[in-house]
Design a protein around this motif. Structure first.
Motif, PDB file in Angstrom:
ATOM      1  N   ILE A  40       1.195  -1.078  -0.403  1.00 34.55           N
ATOM      2  CA  ILE A  40      -0.107  -0.383  -0.163  1.00 34.55           C
ATOM      3  C   ILE A  40       1.043   1.311  -0.027  1.00 34.55           C
ATOM      4  CG2 ILE A  40      -1.867   1.238   1.736  1.00 34.55           C
ATOM      5  CD1 ILE A  40      -3.374  -1.232   2.163  1.00 34.55           C
ATOM      6  N   GLU A  41       1.506   1.155   0.730  1.00 35.07           N
ATOM      7  CA  GLU A  41       2.626   2.235   0.912  1.00 35.07           C
ATOM      8  C   GLU A  41       3.585   2.709  -0.934  1.00 35.07           C
ATOM      9  OE1 GLU A  41       2.873   4.995   3.327  1.00 35.07           O
ATOM     10  OE2 GLU A  41       1.421   3.722   3.817  1.00 35.07           O
ATOM     11  N   SER A  42       3.368   0.807  -1.265  1.00 34.01           N
ATOM     12  CA  SER A  42       3.935   1.692  -2.230  1.00 34.01           C
ATOM     13  C   SER A  42       3.517   2.060  -3.621  1.00 34.01           C
ATOM     14  CB  SER A  42       5.171   0.241  -2.545  1.00 34.01           C
ATOM     15  OG  SER A  42       3.901  -0.577  -3.507  1.00 34.01           O
ATOM     16  N   VAL A  43       2.236   1.716  -3.494  1.00 28.89           N
ATOM     17  CA  VAL A  43       1.688   2.283  -4.106  1.00 28.89           C
ATOM     18  C   VAL A  43       1.277   4.122  -4.446  1.00 28.89           C
ATOM     19  CG1 VAL A  43      -1.278   2.547  -5.033  1.00 28.89           C
ATOM     20  CG2 VAL A  43       0.389  -0.183  -4.744  1.00 28.89           C
ATOM     21  N   LYS A  44       1.561   5.006  -2.570  1.00 29.41           N
ATOM     22  CA  LYS A  44       1.216   5.889  -2.742  1.00 29.41           C
ATOM     23  C   LYS A  44       2.620   6.402  -3.030  1.00 29.41           C
ATOM     24  CE  LYS A  44      -1.898   5.596   1.761  1.00 29.41           C
ATOM     25  NZ  LYS A  44      -1.617   5.899   2.949  1.00 29.41           N
ATOM     26  N   LEU A  45       3.699   5.677  -2.920  1.00 26.17           N
ATOM     27  CA  LEU A  45       5.148   6.559  -3.791  1.00 26.17           C
ATOM     28  C   LEU A  45       4.654   6.569  -4.974  1.00 26.17           C
ATOM     29  CD1 LEU A  45       7.768   7.535  -3.534  1.00 26.17           C
ATOM     30  CD2 LEU A  45       8.754   5.296  -3.405  1.00 26.17           C
ATOM     31  N   ALA A  46       4.132   5.663  -5.850  1.00 23.09           N
ATOM     32  CA  ALA A  46       4.481   5.964  -7.185  1.00 23.09           C
ATOM     33  C   ALA A  46       3.036   6.620  -7.629  1.00 23.09           C
ATOM     34  CB  ALA A  46       3.742   4.322  -7.221  1.00 23.09           C
ATOM     35  N   LEU A  47       2.682   7.470  -6.826  1.00 21.63           N
ATOM     36  CA  LEU A  47       0.930   7.992  -6.940  1.00 21.63           C
ATOM     37  C   LEU A  47       1.701   9.246  -6.395  1.00 21.63           C
ATOM     38  CD1 LEU A  47      -1.956   6.574  -5.059  1.00 21.63           C
ATOM     39  CD2 LEU A  47      -1.976   7.318  -7.354  1.00 21.63           C
ATOM     40  N   ARG A  48       2.787   9.413  -6.092  1.00 16.51           N
ATOM     41  CA  ARG A  48       3.524  10.760  -5.128  1.00 16.51           C
ATOM     42  C   ARG A  48       4.307  11.080  -6.935  1.00 16.51           C
ATOM     43  NH1 ARG A  48       3.151   8.937  -0.491  1.00 16.51           N
ATOM     44  NH2 ARG A  48       5.721   7.891   0.503  1.00 16.51           N
ATOM     45  N   SER A  49       4.421  10.120  -7.173  1.00 18.66           N
ATOM     46  CA  SER A  49       5.699   9.754  -8.474  1.00 18.66           C
ATOM     47  C   SER A  49       5.127   9.989  -9.441  1.00 18.66           C
ATOM     48  CB  SER A  49       7.003   8.562  -8.359  1.00 18.66           C
ATOM     49  OG  SER A  49       7.446   8.726  -7.253  1.00 18.66           O
ATOM     50  N   ALA A  50       3.528   9.402  -9.858  1.00 15.72           N
ATOM     51  CA  ALA A  50       3.147  10.088 -10.784  1.00 15.72           C
ATOM     52  C   ALA A  50       2.922  11.755 -11.569  1.00 15.72           C
ATOM     53  CB  ALA A  50       2.415   9.020 -10.775  1.00 15.72           C
ATOM     54  N   LYS A  51       2.780  12.267  -9.597  1.00 14.02           N
ATOM     55  CA  LYS A  51       1.775  13.553  -9.947  1.00 14.02           C
ATOM     56  C   LYS A  51       3.247  14.026  -9.996  1.00 14.02           C
ATOM     57  CE  LYS A  51       0.412  17.349  -6.955  1.00 14.02           C
ATOM     58  NZ  LYS A  51      -0.845  17.892  -7.701  1.00 14.02           N
ATOM     59  N   ALA A  52       4.498  13.862  -9.682  1.00 16.24           N
ATOM     60  CA  ALA A  52       5.262  15.137 -10.134  1.00 16.24           C
ATOM     61  C   ALA A  52       5.504  14.563 -11.625  1.00 16.24           C
ATOM     62  CB  ALA A  52       6.617  14.272  -9.040  1.00 16.24           C
ATOM     63  N   TYR A  53       5.397  13.678 -11.918  1.00 14.01           N
ATOM     64  CA  TYR A  53       6.186  13.278 -13.324  1.00 14.01           C
ATOM     65  C   TYR A  53       5.324  13.876 -14.725  1.00 14.01           C
ATOM     66  CZ  TYR A  53       9.014   9.293 -12.900  1.00 14.01           C
ATOM     67  OH  TYR A  53      10.189   8.315 -12.874  1.00 14.01           O
ATOM     68  N   GLY A  54       4.043  14.122 -14.000  1.00  8.17           N
ATOM     69  CA  GLY A  54       3.182  14.811 -14.379  1.00  8.17           C
ATOM     70  C   GLY A  54       1.743  14.534 -15.628  1.00  8.17           C
ATOM     71  N   ALA A  55       2.435  13.004 -14.955  1.00 15.34           N
ATOM     72  CA  ALA A  55       1.179  11.394 -15.201  1.00 15.34           C
ATOM     73  C   ALA A  55      -0.435  11.739 -14.749  1.00 15.34           C
ATOM     74  CB  ALA A  55       2.244  10.228 -15.271  1.00 15.34           C
ATOM     75  N   ASP A  56      -0.695  10.718 -15.260  1.00 19.43           N
ATOM     76  CA  ASP A  56      -1.983  11.073 -14.759  1.00 19.43           C
ATOM     77  C   ASP A  56      -2.978   9.423 -14.599  1.00 19.43           C
ATOM     78  OD1 ASP A  56      -3.093   9.737 -17.148  1.00 19.43           O
ATOM     79  OD2 ASP A  56      -3.962  11.894 -17.848  1.00 19.43           O
ATOM     80  N   THR A  57      -1.568   8.938 -14.492  1.00 23.16           N
ATOM     81  CA  THR A  57      -2.317   7.468 -13.804  1.00 23.16           C
ATOM     82  C   THR A  57      -1.123   6.664 -13.743  1.00 23.16           C
ATOM     83  OG1 THR A  57      -4.033   7.157 -15.837  1.00 23.16           O
ATOM     84  CG2 THR A  57      -3.793   5.033 -15.093  1.00 23.16           C
ATOM     85  N   ILE A  58      -1.442   5.647 -12.701  1.00 26.04           N
ATOM     86  CA  ILE A  58      -0.008   4.511 -12.308  1.00 26.04           C
ATOM     87  C   ILE A  58      -0.739   3.234 -12.263  1.00 26.04           C
ATOM     88  CG2 ILE A  58       1.058   6.251  -9.991  1.00 26.04           C
ATOM     89  CD1 ILE A  58      -0.308   3.785  -9.188  1.00 26.04           C
ATOM     90  N   LEU A  59      -0.084   2.433 -13.760  1.00 24.38           N
ATOM     91  CA  LEU A  59      -0.749   0.592 -13.656  1.00 24.38           C
ATOM     92  C   LEU A  59       0.106  -0.015 -12.485  1.00 24.38           C
ATOM     93  CD1 LEU A  59       0.128  -1.492 -16.835  1.00 24.38           C
ATOM     94  CD2 LEU A  59       0.122  -1.843 -14.671  1.00 24.38           C
ATOM     95  N   LEU A  60      -1.469  -0.635 -11.788  1.00 20.48           N
ATOM     96  CA  LEU A  60      -1.568  -1.521 -10.988  1.00 20.48           C
ATOM     97  C   LEU A  60      -1.930  -2.931 -11.304  1.00 20.48           C
ATOM     98  CD1 LEU A  60      -0.694  -1.380  -7.870  1.00 20.48           C
ATOM     99  CD2 LEU A  60      -3.437  -1.250  -7.224  1.00 20.48           C
ATOM    100  N   VAL A  61      -0.784  -3.880 -10.902  1.00 26.54           N
ATOM    101  CA  VAL A  61      -1.623  -5.709 -10.731  1.00 26.54           C
ATOM    102  C   VAL A  61      -1.868  -5.730  -9.839  1.00 26.54           C
ATOM    103  CG1 VAL A  61      -1.518  -7.399 -11.419  1.00 26.54           C
ATOM    104  CG2 VAL A  61      -0.812  -5.790 -12.744  1.00 26.54           C
TER     105      VAL A  61
END
Length: 326
Positions: free
Chosen positions: A111-132
């Motif tokens: 769960i914490e790793s997904v939150k990190l991915a979401l924060r990274s995505a925002k900084a990248y300017g991305a609007d989505t993360i892919l999750l399995v």
């Protein structure tokens, strides 16, 4: 210059203007070319985005990337965004990939790793993360062509996965139901973070032995009941379970966040098969393009197979134009 030549010329200029110096597909000049109301954009998958790679891709006609560097953090991701935007390229998505929410010892860490991915995505300017979100295996389950799933539309709990006696598949049914329950609970915990950051969590269809038919995958997204939890549809991943057109048509407008492109070729009997390039796949690309149009999906196609950037660009042009051959 007659009217037809004028329209061809102005169409070319519009295409070049839309993405700077990006190459214009020869499909744009075909007189039989259909006009699509939906707009599709071309991307490749990268590790940590770098200037040299993105320049090469842009020269080939590619317009953006999905990065696998989900743990970059805000500072590194923000720097990558600045670099990409200077090239008129878009980092449109972040691939968080596999997690194991259905393994209790991994749940909180994942769960914490997904939150990190979401924060990274925002900084990248991305609007989505892919999750399995989960995977299961190691128990008896039907062959891909044998699946016939019965599930409760309210709870998504499965009662049958094949015709006839389902006793041999009880461990699979139990594991599947547990994974569904945990995924729904975890998405409920994560959607507030996704909304706060403005980044969608997109659940992908992948070979994790879960939600293998279009109907239950679409139902999973709807059960999450949030615009911040959507679907990442891989157009080649589940050909062995159902035609790609059925996967696209199972979803309503707005339920698919992104699409991947890859090829899978079925055996002559329609059962099983192997990976291949998208141009040789058991996929009716013109029908898929029409299905994409029908659900009003405008967005990114990210190709996920080997080849040169020029080859990928041509393949994506083929699909975007609704053609079966380049």
């Amino acid at each position: 210059m007659n009217r037809r030549d004028f329209m061809k010329t102005t169409g070319t200029l519009a295409a070049v203007t839309a993405f700077g110096t990006a190459s214009v597909s020869r499909f744009a000049f075909a007189e039989e070319e259909k006009t699509w109301k939906t707009k599709l954009y071309k991307a490749l998958i990268s590790g940590a985005p770098n200037e040299k790679t993105l320049k090469t891709w842009k020269a080939a006609g590619i317009q953006g990337t999905e990065t696998t560097d989900w743990s970059a953090g805000e500072e590194k991701a923000a720097q990558a965004r600045i670099m990409a935007e200077k090239l008129d390229m878009k980092i449109h998505s972040v691939m968080r990939g596999w997690t194991n929410f259905n393994q209790p010892e991994n749940l909180e860490k994942d769960i914490e790793s997904v939150k990190l991915a979401l924060r990274s995505a925002k900084a990248y300017g991305a609007d989505t993360i892919l999750l399995v979100p989960c995977r299961i295996g190691g128990m008896k389950m039907p062959e891909p062509w044998e699946f016939k799933i019965d599930f409760d539309p309210d709870t998504l709990m499965i009662s049958k996965v094949a015709e006839g006696d389902n006793a041999p598949y009880q461990k699979y049914i139990e594991a599947h139901n547990n994974a569904t329950k945990i995924t729904l609970e975890t998405m409920d915990k994560l959607k507030a973070t996704a909304e706060e950051l403005g980044v969608v969590i997109a659940l992908e269809n992948v070979w994790n032995n879960l939600w293998v038919h279009p109907g239950i995958s679409a139902a999973l997204v709807r059960k999450c009941d949030s615009p911040w939890i959507r679907f990442y549809l891989d157009l080649g991943n589940h050909v062995r379970y159902a035609p790609t057109t059925e996967w696209v048509k199972a979803f309503r407008e707005g339920e698919i966040a992104k699409m991947h492109v890859k090829g899978f070729k079925l055996n002559p009997n329609g059962q099983g098969g192997n990976w291949c390039n998208s141009r040789e796949a058991s996929i009716d690309w013109p029908a898929v393009r029409q299905a994409i149009e029908d659900i009003n999906y405008s967005g990114w196609l990210t190709i996920e197979e080997s080849g040169t950037p020029e080859w990928h660009n041509g393949t994506l042009d083929m699909i975007i134009a609704g053609k079966s051959k380049p």
